[in-house]
Write a protein that holds these residues in place. Structure first.
Motif, PDB file in Angstrom:
ATOM      1  N   ALA A 195      37.119 -10.042  -8.557  1.00 23.14           N
ATOM      2  CA  ALA A 195      35.779  -9.864  -9.325  1.00 23.14           C
ATOM      3  C   ALA A 195      35.514  -8.610  -9.503  1.00 23.14           C
ATOM      4  CB  ALA A 195      34.464 -10.459  -8.425  1.00 23.14           C
ATOM      5  N   ILE A 196      35.558  -7.692  -8.586  1.00 23.02           N
ATOM      6  CA  ILE A 196      35.760  -6.098  -8.728  1.00 23.02           C
ATOM      7  C   ILE A 196      36.728  -5.719  -7.997  1.00 23.02           C
ATOM      8  CG2 ILE A 196      34.503  -3.857  -8.158  1.00 23.02           C
ATOM      9  CD1 ILE A 196      31.831  -5.342  -7.997  1.00 23.02           C
ATOM     10  N   TYR A 197      37.510  -4.693  -8.547  1.00 23.95           N
ATOM     11  CA  TYR A 197      38.765  -4.196  -8.283  1.00 23.95           C
ATOM     12  C   TYR A 197      38.761  -2.887  -8.435  1.00 23.95           C
ATOM     13  CZ  TYR A 197      43.966  -3.560  -6.927  1.00 23.95           C
ATOM     14  OH  TYR A 197      45.127  -3.396  -6.336  1.00 23.95           O
ATOM     15  N   MET A 198      38.669  -2.098  -7.298  1.00 29.09           N
ATOM     16  CA  MET A 198      38.317  -0.839  -7.532  1.00 29.09           C
ATOM     17  C   MET A 198      39.206   0.049  -6.690  1.00 29.09           C
ATOM     18  SD  MET A 198      34.777   1.349  -7.154  1.00 29.09           S
ATOM     19  CE  MET A 198      34.269   3.052  -7.506  1.00 29.09           C
ATOM     20  N   HIS A 199      40.235   1.130  -7.383  1.00 34.04           N
ATOM     21  CA  HIS A 199      41.340   1.624  -6.379  1.00 34.04           C
ATOM     22  C   HIS A 199      41.463   3.086  -6.797  1.00 34.04           C
ATOM     23  CE1 HIS A 199      44.808   1.525  -9.019  1.00 34.04           C
ATOM     24  NE2 HIS A 199      44.265   0.054  -9.225  1.00 34.04           N
ATOM     25  N   ASN A 200      41.766   4.066  -5.775  1.00 30.49           N
ATOM     26  CA  ASN A 200      41.966   5.440  -6.125  1.00 30.49           C
ATOM     27  C   ASN A 200      40.606   6.079  -6.722  1.00 30.49           C
ATOM     28  OD1 ASN A 200      45.024   6.260  -5.625  1.00 30.49           O
ATOM     29  ND2 ASN A 200      45.090   4.182  -6.683  1.00 30.49           N
ATOM     30  N   PHE A 201      39.627   5.640  -6.088  1.00 29.67           N
ATOM     31  CA  PHE A 201      38.337   6.213  -6.559  1.00 29.67           C
ATOM     32  C   PHE A 201      37.968   7.456  -5.647  1.00 29.67           C
ATOM     33  CE2 PHE A 201      37.961   2.792  -3.354  1.00 29.67           C
ATOM     34  CZ  PHE A 201      37.350   3.267  -2.478  1.00 29.67           C
ATOM     35  N   ARG A 202      36.862   8.275  -6.272  1.00 27.30           N
ATOM     36  CA  ARG A 202      36.513   9.478  -5.764  1.00 27.30           C
ATOM     37  C   ARG A 202      34.853   9.337  -6.039  1.00 27.30           C
ATOM     38  NH1 ARG A 202      40.320  13.675  -5.465  1.00 27.30           N
ATOM     39  NH2 ARG A 202      42.231  12.785  -5.216  1.00 27.30           N
ATOM     40  N   ASP A 203      34.041   9.058  -4.858  1.00 26.71           N
ATOM     41  CA  ASP A 203      32.675   9.004  -4.843  1.00 26.71           C
ATOM     42  C   ASP A 203      32.450   7.855  -5.762  1.00 26.71           C
ATOM     43  OD1 ASP A 203      32.599  11.198  -3.102  1.00 26.71           O
ATOM     44  OD2 ASP A 203      32.632  12.487  -4.985  1.00 26.71           O
ATOM     45  N   GLY A 204      31.090   7.229  -5.660  1.00 25.11           N
ATOM     46  CA  GLY A 204      30.561   6.342  -6.315  1.00 25.11           C
ATOM     47  C   GLY A 204      29.760   5.274  -5.538  1.00 25.11           C
ATOM     48  N   GLU A 205      29.088   4.197  -6.251  1.00 22.96           N
ATOM     49  CA  GLU A 205      28.584   3.145  -5.555  1.00 22.96           C
ATOM     50  C   GLU A 205      28.612   1.792  -6.165  1.00 22.96           C
ATOM     51  OE1 GLU A 205      24.236   3.319  -7.460  1.00 22.96           O
ATOM     52  OE2 GLU A 205      24.552   4.964  -6.106  1.00 22.96           O
ATOM     53  N   ILE A 206      28.689   0.655  -5.297  1.00 16.96           N
ATOM     54  CA  ILE A 206      28.499  -0.688  -5.699  1.00 16.96           C
ATOM     55  C   ILE A 206      27.398  -1.046  -5.045  1.00 16.96           C
ATOM     56  CG2 ILE A 206      30.033  -2.852  -5.784  1.00 16.96           C
ATOM     57  CD1 ILE A 206      32.530  -1.398  -5.428  1.00 16.96           C
ATOM     58  N   THR A 207      26.223  -1.476  -5.889  1.00 17.34           N
ATOM     59  CA  THR A 207      25.205  -1.948  -5.171  1.00 17.34           C
ATOM     60  C   THR A 207      24.582  -2.784  -6.018  1.00 17.34           C
ATOM     61  OG1 THR A 207      23.685  -0.132  -6.496  1.00 17.34           O
ATOM     62  CG2 THR A 207      24.557   0.330  -4.327  1.00 17.34           C
ATOM     63  N   ASP A 208      23.695  -3.927  -5.222  1.00 15.43           N
ATOM     64  CA  ASP A 208      22.910  -4.910  -5.892  1.00 15.43           C
ATOM     65  C   ASP A 208      23.585  -5.775  -6.885  1.00 15.43           C
ATOM     66  OD1 ASP A 208      20.213  -4.244  -4.665  1.00 15.43           O
ATOM     67  OD2 ASP A 208      20.611  -2.552  -5.722  1.00 15.43           O
ATOM     68  N   ASN A 209      24.737  -6.004  -6.620  1.00 15.41           N
ATOM     69  CA  ASN A 209      25.442  -6.946  -7.472  1.00 15.41           C
ATOM     70  C   ASN A 209      25.358  -8.329  -6.977  1.00 15.41           C
ATOM     71  OD1 ASN A 209      26.914  -5.105  -9.659  1.00 15.41           O
ATOM     72  ND2 ASN A 209      27.258  -4.265  -7.533  1.00 15.41           N
ATOM     73  N   TYR A 210      25.703  -9.314  -7.758  1.00 16.15           N
ATOM     74  CA  TYR A 210      25.601 -10.757  -7.287  1.00 16.15           C
ATOM     75  C   TYR A 210      26.827 -11.313  -7.766  1.00 16.15           C
ATOM     76  CZ  TYR A 210      24.279 -15.558  -6.086  1.00 16.15           C
ATOM     77  OH  TYR A 210      24.297 -16.872  -5.337  1.00 16.15           O
ATOM     78  N   VAL A 211      27.773 -11.483  -6.815  1.00 14.26           N
ATOM     79  CA  VAL A 211      29.405 -12.247  -6.975  1.00 14.26           C
ATOM     80  C   VAL A 211      29.279 -13.601  -6.436  1.00 14.26           C
ATOM     81  CG1 VAL A 211      31.787 -11.635  -6.646  1.00 14.26           C
ATOM     82  CG2 VAL A 211      30.016  -9.761  -6.736  1.00 14.26           C
ATOM     83  N   ALA A 212      29.847 -14.463  -7.523  1.00 13.52           N
ATOM     84  CA  ALA A 212      29.934 -16.033  -7.068  1.00 13.52           C
ATOM     85  C   ALA A 212      30.974 -16.658  -8.063  1.00 13.52           C
ATOM     86  CB  ALA A 212      28.510 -16.653  -7.359  1.00 13.52           C
ATOM     87  N   GLY A 213      31.708 -17.709  -7.431  1.00 11.57           N
ATOM     88  CA  GLY A 213      32.251 -18.698  -8.198  1.00 11.57           C
ATOM     89  C   GLY A 213      33.547 -18.238  -8.151  1.00 11.57           C
ATOM     90  N   TRP A 214      34.336 -16.893  -7.582  1.00 15.50           N
ATOM     91  CA  TRP A 214      35.648 -16.905  -7.686  1.00 15.50           C
ATOM     92  C   TRP A 214      36.648 -17.293  -6.487  1.00 15.50           C
ATOM     93  CZ3 TRP A 214      37.757 -13.178 -11.137  1.00 15.50           C
ATOM     94  CH2 TRP A 214      36.793 -12.458 -11.959  1.00 15.50           C
ATOM     95  N   PRO A 215      37.654 -17.575  -6.678  1.00 13.09           N
ATOM     96  CA  PRO A 215      38.392 -18.412  -5.453  1.00 13.09           C
ATOM     97  C   PRO A 215      38.171 -17.371  -4.323  1.00 13.09           C
ATOM     98  CG  PRO A 215      39.906 -18.288  -7.615  1.00 13.09           C
ATOM     99  CD  PRO A 215      38.455 -17.315  -7.655  1.00 13.09           C
ATOM    100  N   ASP A 216      37.881 -18.117  -3.201  1.00 17.87           N
ATOM    101  CA  ASP A 216      37.628 -17.618  -1.928  1.00 17.87           C
ATOM    102  C   ASP A 216      38.890 -17.316  -1.165  1.00 17.87           C
ATOM    103  OD1 ASP A 216      36.218 -16.342   0.188  1.00 17.87           O
ATOM    104  OD2 ASP A 216      35.291 -18.447   0.835  1.00 17.87           O
ATOM    105  N   ASN A 217      39.866 -16.398  -1.719  1.00 20.08           N
ATOM    106  CA  ASN A 217      41.034 -16.019  -1.083  1.00 20.08           C
ATOM    107  C   ASN A 217      41.318 -14.724  -1.435  1.00 20.08           C
ATOM    108  OD1 ASN A 217      42.029 -15.996  -4.002  1.00 20.08           O
ATOM    109  ND2 ASN A 217      42.324 -18.126  -3.705  1.00 20.08           N
TER     110      ASN A 217
END
Length: 692
Positions: free
Chosen positions: A259-281
């Motif tokens: 749903a979110i794939y974040m890599h090799n990041f420098r500073d930031g934020e992931i806030t107040d998101n609603y994530v649903a329905g993706w395979p639970d794996n």
């Protein structure tokens, strides 16, 4: 300007690509917005846009760009690295039907807002995938932004099932190597598996969904999450992913890449998101891999989990530092929170998992799982990871496992545990006081003295992060205004001891923040420039300790503890600008937009300035007697008689700044002389600044 003025015809079976591209070029050259009336505009090739493009649908979702449905999508694009430089562009209000938006190369300040993306044809390829056999993978992206700053806001990204055999899905958003990009308020997929409370859609999202259904009734907006990836972010600095709805259809036929794939990041934020329905794996959920300075807070993961990884090898960032996962709601049958470290050379520091609410619906396994490859020789120990204050939905403590043995010491849920002190045989009180807990914190008197004895080896400086200049000291009873914090604020520890290897900060007995290099700053730094942060209104106690070793280890050589208060009814302290007559600012001469205030002895990131930067001054008061101002920088001298007093002059009565230049890293001195009537010298001096 309207599209019809250029002979562009809506609802025609004739291709409008050439006319649209020409109209966008002309309107951009004239600095005017191009408005598209309601209707469907057929395009069959990429539309190349230029600098200052501002294209808008007259009504939200009323104008539709459509390419043939059996073909791969065409793009609205800058043309990649071979295209011309774009310093600003806006795209708003459209439905893109089998049309994508892509910016890559010499681009900046791109805003894509209130658009809907539908019916994109996947460019599917069968590839060998991580030893799992052939997977159908697509490189189709609804939106792609690279090498600039982007604002992606209030858009709808939908993907209906296109093949009963289950081809590759598409990716909604991908960013690469961007700075200060914002991805906010978007609907990605249709929420079809929501079981927890979710925030209501915004009015903009509701309007777009209605427009999509009116345009194409075959698009099922409630079951349109056949996505390969929701948001993929690679090598971004200061990325914000806030307030999005991110859903997918759980079909196992589709290859998933999170749903979110974040890599090799420098500073930031992931806030107040609603994530649903993706395979639970392992293919669904929110995946974070390698980076630093990330706050992950107040998200709801409905049927998916947090997957955090650190790898060495060829990754740009071979560390997982200053990461906080806190105050999230997580429902998952898989592994609600998993951390996995692998590969030699991976480094972890100050990774915090706290105050999350977890419901594990599957049988077996733990709520939080911490895994490390014992053979990899990791560069971290139990002091580098804090887990506390997490609980199940019923209020009971969460279960935590470390499958590969005692590689971690998981602290109790009490945040008072001081992870940076050398661990004694038993948690006995030490001669230095423990951090003050919320329950035991004393109420300071109206003008309180320091809570404990103060070491003269540590001075705490209140820093304005816009200029990187100290505006005062933090002492017992100090009042800091909310306005100061909101303007850009940090606290720096100045330690008078050459043996210091690390400094820790703790507020109100909370988990210590560790700094292993100069400057020792409460919220860290970027290129030696202090990062801003926030402290809540009210009374607080700050404890600062200095140690001889890294990560709060070795000998405790100095300690300071102060009580202070953050108050609302107080003005911010401004840095001295160096002049009584003038106030200076950096401007982008191309857009005439102020970049930053210029004050004496400030430090500024070169990336904050454009390649056409000028400096302009204004009088400190309206009733000044200034006749003219002489400015000199690096041998360039100008005499200006009308505000603004600009280093490279201005036109149109001061509304159009001229010239501009780039500033390389180094030290600069701007000399100025202010004259009144009859060439009377009012003031002269200089303003010094460093570009980092």
């Amino acid at each position: 300007m309207y599209a019809s003025e250029f002979g562009i015809v809506a609802n025609s079976k004739v291709d409008q690509s050439d006319k649209i591209e020409e109209a966008l070029r002309v309107s951009a050259e004239k600095g005017q917005e191009l408005v598209f009336e309601d209707g469907v505009y057929l395009i069959s090739r990429d539309i190349i846009i230029t600098d200052d493009t501002n294209m808008r649908a007259e009504n939200i979702g009323g104008a539709v760009f459509k390419s043939p449905e059996d073909d791969l999508p065409v793009k609205v694009t800058n043309g990649g690295w071979s295209g011309e430089r774009i310093d600003e562009a806006k795209i708003s209000g459209f439905i893109f039907d089998n049309v994508t938006v892509s910016f890559n190369g010499k681009v900046d300040n791109i805003e894509v807002s209130q658009n809907a993306f539908v019916n994109a044809t996947p460019n599917a390829k069968d590839v060998e995938w991580n030893g799992q056999g052939k997977k159908s993978v697509s490189d189709t992206l609804h939106f792609y932004g690279a090498n600039g700053t982007f604002k992606v806001e209030d858009n709808v990204f939908l993907a209906n099932k296109t093949d009963e055999d289950g081809p590759a899905g598409i990716a909604a958003i991908k960013t690469y190597d961007t700075e200060d990009t914002q991805i906010t308020g978007n609907l990605i997929g249709g929420i079809n598996k929501a079981t927890l409370d979710r925030p209501e859609y915004s009015d903009e999202i509701k309007a777009l969904l209605s427009a999509v259904q009116a345009h194409d009734a075959s698009v099922d907006v409630n079951d349109s999450g056949y996505l390969q990836t929701g948001i993929k972010a690679v090598q971004d600095d200061r990325l914000q992913i806030d307030g999005n709805w991110i859903s997918a259809n759980t079909s196992e036929e589709y290859h998933r890449d999170h749903a979110i794939y974040m890599h090799n990041f420098r500073d930031g934020e992931i806030t107040d998101n609603y994530v649903a329905g993706w395979p639970d794996n392992a293919g669904g959920g929110v995946k974070l891999r390698n980076g630093s300075g990330l706050e992950v807070t107040d998200n709801t993961l409905d049927g998916v989990s947090f997957l955090t990884y650190i790898h060495g090898g060829k990754n740009r960032d071979q560390f997982f530092n200053d990461i906080t996962i806190a105050d999230n709601v997580i429902k998952s049958a898989y592994k609600p929170i998993q951390f996995w470290a692998s590969d030699t050379g991976a480094e972890v520091e100050n990774f915090v998992i706290s105050s999350n609410k977890i419901l594990k619906t599957g049988s077996g396994g733990s709520d939080i799982q911490l895994i490390t490859d014992q053979s990899a020789g990791q560069k971290f120990d139990s002091s580098d990871i804090l887990v506390y204050g997490n609980e199940k939905f019923d209020g009971k403590p969460v279960s935590i496992s470390t499958p590969n043995g005692p590689n971690y010491t998981v602290p109790d849920s009490d945040p008072v545990v001081d992870r940076v002190d050398p661990a004694p045989a038993e948690p006995k009180p030490t001669p230095t006081p423990e951090p003050v807990t919320e329950e035991a914190k004393p109420e300071p008197a109206p003008t309180p003295a320091p809570v404990e004895e103060v070491s003269e080896d540590i001075t705490l400086s209140i820093v304005d992060t816009n200029s990187n200049i100290s505006v005062g000291k933090l002492e017992g009873g100090t009042e800091i205004s909310l306005a100061q914090i909101e303007a850009g604020f940090s606290i720096e520890a100045l330690v008078d001891d050459p043996t210091v290897g690390s400094v820790t900060f703790s507020i109100d007995g909370g988990p210590p923040k560790v700094e292993n290099h100069l400057p020792y700053a409460l919220f860290g730094d970027s290129k030696k420039l202090l990062n801003p942060g926030e402290i809540a209104e009210g009374k607080h106690v700050m404890t600062v300790k200095a140690f001889t070793g890294e990560k709060g280890t070795g000998t405790l050589v100095a300690e300071t503890e102060y009580s202070f208060e953050v108050v609302a009814d107080k003005d911010a302290v401004q840095p001295d600008d160096g002049s009584d007559a003038l106030e200076f600012s950096f401007f982008d001469a191309k857009t005439d937009v102020e970049s930053k205030k210029l004050v004496d002895n400030m430090k500024i990131d070169a990336d904050d300035l454009s390649e056409a930067t000028t400096i302009a001054a204004r009088g400190q008061s309206d009733d000044n007697d200034i006749a003219y101002v002489v400015l000199t920088l690096e041998g360039h001298t100008v005499t200006e008689r009308i505000e603004p007093y600009a280093l490279f002059g201005d036109g149109n009565g001061g509304t159009d700044l001229l010239g501009g230049r780039s500033f390389d890293a180094g030290s600069y001195e701007l000399e100025y002389a202010v004259y009144g009537d009859k060439n009377t010298l009012i003031e002269e001096g200089s303003v010094n600044f460093d570009i980092i």
